[in-house]
Write a protein that holds these residues in place. Structure first.
Motif, PDB file in Angstrom:
ATOM      1  N   SER A  86       0.801  -1.235   0.000  1.00  0.00           N
ATOM      2  CA  SER A  86       0.000   0.000   0.000  1.00  0.00           C
ATOM      3  C   SER A  86       0.831   1.280   0.000  1.00  0.00           C
ATOM      4  CB  SER A  86      -0.921  -0.004   1.227  1.00  0.00           C
ATOM      5  OG  SER A  86      -0.130   0.057   2.394  1.00  0.00           O
ATOM      6  N   TYR A  87       2.143   1.126  -0.103  1.00  0.00           N
ATOM      7  CA  TYR A  87       3.003   2.312  -0.058  1.00  0.00           C
ATOM      8  C   TYR A  87       3.275   2.773  -1.494  1.00  0.00           C
ATOM      9  CZ  TYR A  87       7.009   5.217   1.288  1.00  0.00           C
ATOM     10  OH  TYR A  87       7.883   6.263   1.466  1.00  0.00           O
ATOM     11  N   SER A 127      -9.164   2.832  -3.522  1.00  0.00           N
ATOM     12  CA  SER A 127      -8.399   3.979  -3.002  1.00  0.00           C
ATOM     13  C   SER A 127      -8.614   5.230  -3.841  1.00  0.00           C
ATOM     14  CB  SER A 127      -6.917   3.599  -3.035  1.00  0.00           C
ATOM     15  OG  SER A 127      -6.104   4.739  -2.920  1.00  0.00           O
ATOM     16  N   GLU A 129      -6.313   6.996  -4.697  1.00  0.00           N
ATOM     17  CA  GLU A 129      -5.187   7.028  -5.647  1.00  0.00           C
ATOM     18  C   GLU A 129      -5.652   6.654  -7.061  1.00  0.00           C
ATOM     19  OE1 GLU A 129      -1.518   7.650  -5.482  1.00  0.00           O
ATOM     20  OE2 GLU A 129      -2.508   8.927  -4.031  1.00  0.00           O
ATOM     21  N   TYR A 179     -10.222   7.713   0.943  1.00  0.00           N
ATOM     22  CA  TYR A 179      -9.165   8.714   0.865  1.00  0.00           C
ATOM     23  C   TYR A 179      -8.168   8.426   1.997  1.00  0.00           C
ATOM     24  CZ  TYR A 179     -11.366  11.277  -2.886  1.00  0.00           C
ATOM     25  OH  TYR A 179     -11.859  11.624  -4.116  1.00  0.00           O
ATOM     26  N   ARG A 186      -0.414   4.329  12.275  1.00  0.00           N
ATOM     27  CA  ARG A 186       0.022   4.416  10.890  1.00  0.00           C
ATOM     28  C   ARG A 186       1.488   3.981  10.774  1.00  0.00           C
ATOM     29  NH1 ARG A 186      -1.445   4.220   5.621  1.00  0.00           N
ATOM     30  NH2 ARG A 186      -1.910   6.240   4.721  1.00  0.00           N
ATOM     31  N   GLU A 189       6.440   5.034   7.302  1.00  0.00           N
ATOM     32  CA  GLU A 189       6.842   5.471   5.966  1.00  0.00           C
ATOM     33  C   GLU A 189       5.862   6.472   5.354  1.00  0.00           C
ATOM     34  OE1 GLU A 189       5.660   2.602   6.945  1.00  0.00           O
ATOM     35  OE2 GLU A 189       4.949   1.301   5.337  1.00  0.00           O
ATOM     36  N   LYS A 194       5.452  10.014   9.518  1.00  0.00           N
ATOM     37  CA  LYS A 194       6.844  10.469   9.437  1.00  0.00           C
ATOM     38  C   LYS A 194       6.924  11.830  10.140  1.00  0.00           C
ATOM     39  CE  LYS A 194      10.478  11.201   5.955  1.00  0.00           C
ATOM     40  NZ  LYS A 194      10.800  11.174   4.522  1.00  0.00           N
ATOM     41  N   LEU A 212      11.600  15.836   3.864  1.00  0.00           N
ATOM     42  CA  LEU A 212      10.402  15.392   3.146  1.00  0.00           C
ATOM     43  C   LEU A 212      10.575  15.674   1.656  1.00  0.00           C
ATOM     44  CD1 LEU A 212       7.608  16.818   5.498  1.00  0.00           C
ATOM     45  CD2 LEU A 212       8.323  14.433   5.310  1.00  0.00           C
ATOM     46  N   GLY A 213       9.546  15.285   0.875  1.00  0.00           N
ATOM     47  CA  GLY A 213       9.560  15.577  -0.558  1.00  0.00           C
ATOM     48  C   GLY A 213       8.691  16.786  -0.853  1.00  0.00           C
ATOM     49  N   ARG A 219      -3.890  16.609   0.317  1.00  0.00           N
ATOM     50  CA  ARG A 219      -4.601  15.363   0.595  1.00  0.00           C
ATOM     51  C   ARG A 219      -5.829  15.627   1.460  1.00  0.00           C
ATOM     52  NH1 ARG A 219      -1.916  13.948  -2.828  1.00  0.00           N
ATOM     53  NH2 ARG A 219      -0.668  12.071  -3.141  1.00  0.00           N
ATOM     54  N   VAL A 253       0.704  19.106   2.617  1.00  0.00           N
ATOM     55  CA  VAL A 253       1.650  18.459   3.539  1.00  0.00           C
ATOM     56  C   VAL A 253       2.257  19.545   4.437  1.00  0.00           C
ATOM     57  CG1 VAL A 253       3.854  17.206   3.636  1.00  0.00           C
ATOM     58  CG2 VAL A 253       2.121  16.569   1.925  1.00  0.00           C
ATOM     59  N   ARG A 280       8.087  12.007  -6.000  1.00  0.00           N
ATOM     60  CA  ARG A 280       7.702  10.832  -6.810  1.00  0.00           C
ATOM     61  C   ARG A 280       7.821  11.160  -8.295  1.00  0.00           C
ATOM     62  NH1 ARG A 280       2.666   9.119  -2.788  1.00  0.00           N
ATOM     63  NH2 ARG A 280       4.127   8.820  -1.068  1.00  0.00           N
ATOM     64  N   VAL A 284       0.421  12.792  -7.347  1.00  0.00           N
ATOM     65  CA  VAL A 284      -1.015  13.102  -7.311  1.00  0.00           C
ATOM     66  C   VAL A 284      -1.083  14.436  -6.575  1.00  0.00           C
ATOM     67  CG1 VAL A 284      -3.211  12.396  -6.307  1.00  0.00           C
ATOM     68  CG2 VAL A 284      -1.712  10.690  -7.355  1.00  0.00           C
TER      69      VAL A 284
HETATM   70  O1  F7E Z   1       1.924  10.534   0.859  1.00  0.00           O
HETATM   71  C1  F7E Z   1       3.830  13.580  -0.015  1.00  0.00           C
HETATM   72  C2  F7E Z   1       3.651  12.511  -1.085  1.00  0.00           C
HETATM   73  O2  F7E Z   1       2.819   8.265   1.397  1.00  0.00           O
HETATM   74  C3  F7E Z   1       1.067  11.633   0.949  1.00  0.00           C
HETATM   75  C4  F7E Z   1      -1.736   5.251   1.166  1.00  0.00           C
HETATM   76  O3  F7E Z   1      -2.449   4.818   2.302  1.00  0.00           O
HETATM   77  O4  F7E Z   1      -3.278   7.063   0.839  1.00  0.00           O
HETATM   78  C5  F7E Z   1      -1.893   6.754   0.997  1.00  0.00           C
HETATM   79  O5  F7E Z   1      -1.147   7.141  -0.147  1.00  0.00           O
HETATM   80  C6  F7E Z   1       1.631  12.821   0.206  1.00  0.00           C
HETATM   81  C7  F7E Z   1       2.131  12.505  -1.219  1.00  0.00           C
HETATM   82  O6  F7E Z   1       0.312   8.643   1.202  1.00  0.00           O
HETATM   83  C8  F7E Z   1       6.911  12.802   1.724  1.00  0.00           C
HETATM   84  O7  F7E Z   1       4.357  12.885  -2.266  1.00  0.00           O
HETATM   85  C9  F7E Z   1       6.004  14.537   0.801  1.00  0.00           C
HETATM   86  O8  F7E Z   1       1.747  13.528  -2.078  1.00  0.00           O
HETATM   87  O9  F7E Z   1       1.478   9.509   3.141  1.00  0.00           O
HETATM   88  P1  F7E Z   1       1.697   9.181   1.727  1.00  0.00           P
HETATM   89  P2  F7E Z   1      -0.315   8.489  -0.271  1.00  0.00           P
HETATM   90  O10 F7E Z   1       0.733   8.269  -1.282  1.00  0.00           O
HETATM   91  O11 F7E Z   1      -1.240   9.638  -0.494  1.00  0.00           O
HETATM   92  C10 F7E Z   1      -3.922   6.452  -0.286  1.00  0.00           C
HETATM   93  C11 F7E Z   1      -5.383   6.811  -0.254  1.00  0.00           C
HETATM   94  C12 F7E Z   1      -3.652   4.994  -0.380  1.00  0.00           C
HETATM   95  O12 F7E Z   1      -4.499   4.229  -0.869  1.00  0.00           O
HETATM   96  C13 F7E Z   1      -2.270   4.524  -0.065  1.00  0.00           C
HETATM   97  O13 F7E Z   1      -2.225   3.136   0.185  1.00  0.00           O
HETATM   98  O14 F7E Z   1       2.782  13.290   0.912  1.00  0.00           O
HETATM   99  N1  F7E Z   1       5.124  13.507   0.670  1.00  0.00           N
HETATM  100  N2  F7E Z   1       7.110  14.126   1.433  1.00  0.00           N
HETATM  101  C14 F7E Z   1       5.656  12.423   1.244  1.00  0.00           C
HETATM  102  N3  F7E Z   1       5.172  11.171   1.401  1.00  0.00           N
HETATM  103  C15 F7E Z   1       5.935  10.272   2.058  1.00  0.00           C
HETATM  104  N4  F7E Z   1       5.459   9.028   2.263  1.00  0.00           N
HETATM  105  N5  F7E Z   1       7.184  10.606   2.538  1.00  0.00           N
HETATM  106  C16 F7E Z   1       7.728  11.845   2.404  1.00  0.00           C
HETATM  107  O15 F7E Z   1       8.846  12.112   2.827  1.00  0.00           O
END
Ligand code: F7E
Length: 324
Positions: A86-87, A127, A129, A179, A186, A189, A194, A212-213, A219, A253, A280, A284
């Motif tokens: 799911s990551y 999702s 996504e 969402y 949680r 990662e 984080k 972070l990125g 979101r 974020v 990434r 999104v």
């Molecule tokens: O990222 C940005 C990243 O990894 C959220 C999963 O549960 O929800 C989740 O997916 C946002 C993105 O979640 C970092 O680029 C910035 O825009 O917490 P995330 P996700 O990708 O939205 C959906 C609904 C699902 O279904 C998935 O399984 O945050 N971001 N800097 C970062 N994200 C991460 N992880 N780490 C960073 O350093």
């Protein structure tokens, strides 16, 4: 006694769902990889408090015979298929295993459901996504999908498989288009955890910054406890249908950082740095849902809002890292 079978029971949602269903008097059965059963201290910590209340069955979602045995043994009334890679970030590093695990796992689960427990009700964890490069803001059940990662693509395939099993075989199979949902449980990662864990580590002098990125990604965040309640509600309906579940608010974020650091009396600008390696290949940019269908038909509403979610996560991590 009704029996519920959960895949992905060791994860954040699985653990909250197991609690909810146990509280409602269900017999709760979880499919767990043998490696997890052998490493309970690390891999099953979210279920420790439930260990004598639920049944864990070793199994593997990558082969049909393993699921065949489990479905035969449990004869579930409700099936919650939550297990997945799911990551999203990892799905860029290994597209092949993400697609294999997520698509085949869902297909095998659906097939075992059809063959061995066709009068049960089936929930698939779809999702937001799937909306990816969004075609409209906010998104609802009619918004076209445009996934931006192997993870998103695997969820679109799972969504279509689930809908097709409903339409082709007359099964009760539903998709929850959930969402982002977070909590004190949680995985570290994901960006929210984080952030909350780094707030605590920085507060106690264990770290001096947070890398972070993309801080501008938006979101629609809610609490997992609210969202697992929606899963259960979807399976209590007379007719199978798909539902968007969200908070109807979107935040960057950066905003999450700002609020999380301020709870610990810190200014995020002194600690957060944006690094290209955490971006990434395809982002999104914005997710914002409209869940009026779930509100109207299920009577579902989230109880934990954005501020409360952040407060719960940061306070929990402040407690957790206090003695480290
Ligand atoms: O990222 C940005 C990243 O990894 C959220 C999963 O549960 O929800 C989740 O997916 C946002 C993105 O979640 C970092 O680029 C910035 O825009 O917490 P995330 P996700 O990708 O939205 C959906 C609904 C699902 O279904 C998935 O399984 O945050 N971001 N800097 C970062 N994200 C991460 N992880 N780490 C960073 O350093």
């Amino acid at each position: 006694m009704k029996k519920a079978l959960i895949s992905g029971i060791t994860g954040q949602d699985g653990s909250y769902l197991a609690e909810l269903l146990h509280g409602k008097g269900y017999g709760v059965y979880g499919i767990v990889r043998r490696v997890a059963l052998e490493d309970q201290a690390n891999r099953m910590n979210r279920l420790a408090h439930l260990s004598d209340k639920i049944r864990l069955i070793p199994g593997c979602l990558e082969t049909y015979p393993s699921l065949y045995k489990i479905f035969n043994q449990v004869q579930p009334d409700e099936i919650y298929h939550l297990a997945a890679q799911s990551y999203v970030s990892y799905s860029f590093e290994d597209e092949f295993s993400t697609l294999n695990t997520n698509i085949n796992g869902t297909h095998f689960m659906l097939s075992a459901f059809k063959d061995l427990a066709p009068s049960a009700k089936f929930y698939f964890a779809a999702s937001s996504e799937m909306f990816g490069k969004v075609h409209e803001v906010p998104q609802n059940e009619s918004t076209p999908f445009h996934p931006r990662s192997a993870y998103g693509i695997s969820k679109v395939a799972g969504f279509d498989l689930t809908r097709n099993y409903r339409e082709a075989y007359g099964l009760f199979a539903v998709n929850g288009i959930l969402y982002n949902h977070e909590s004190e449980r949680r995985g570290f990662e994901f960006v929210t955890r984080k952030i909350s864990s780094h707030v605590a580590m920085i507060k106690y002098g264990l770290r001096d910054r947070l890398e972070l990125g993309n801080l501008d990604a938006k979101r629609d965040w809610g609490h997992s406890k609210d969202y697992v309640r929606a899963m259960w509600m979807m399976l209590q309906q007379e007719k199978p249908d798909d539902f968007v579940i969200c908070s109807e608010e979107t935040h960057t974020v950066r905003e999450f950082c700002e609020r999380a650091f301020s709870i610990a009396g810190l200014d995020y600008r002194n600690y957060v740095v944006s690094k290209p390696e955490f971006y990434r290949p395809a982002e999104v940019d914005i997710l914002l849902g409209n869940c009026s269908k779930a509100k109207k038909i299920l009577g579902w509403r989230p109880e934990i809002g954005f501020d409360m979610l952040i407060e719960m996560m940061v306070k929990s991590d402040l407690e957790r890292f206090k003695s480290k």
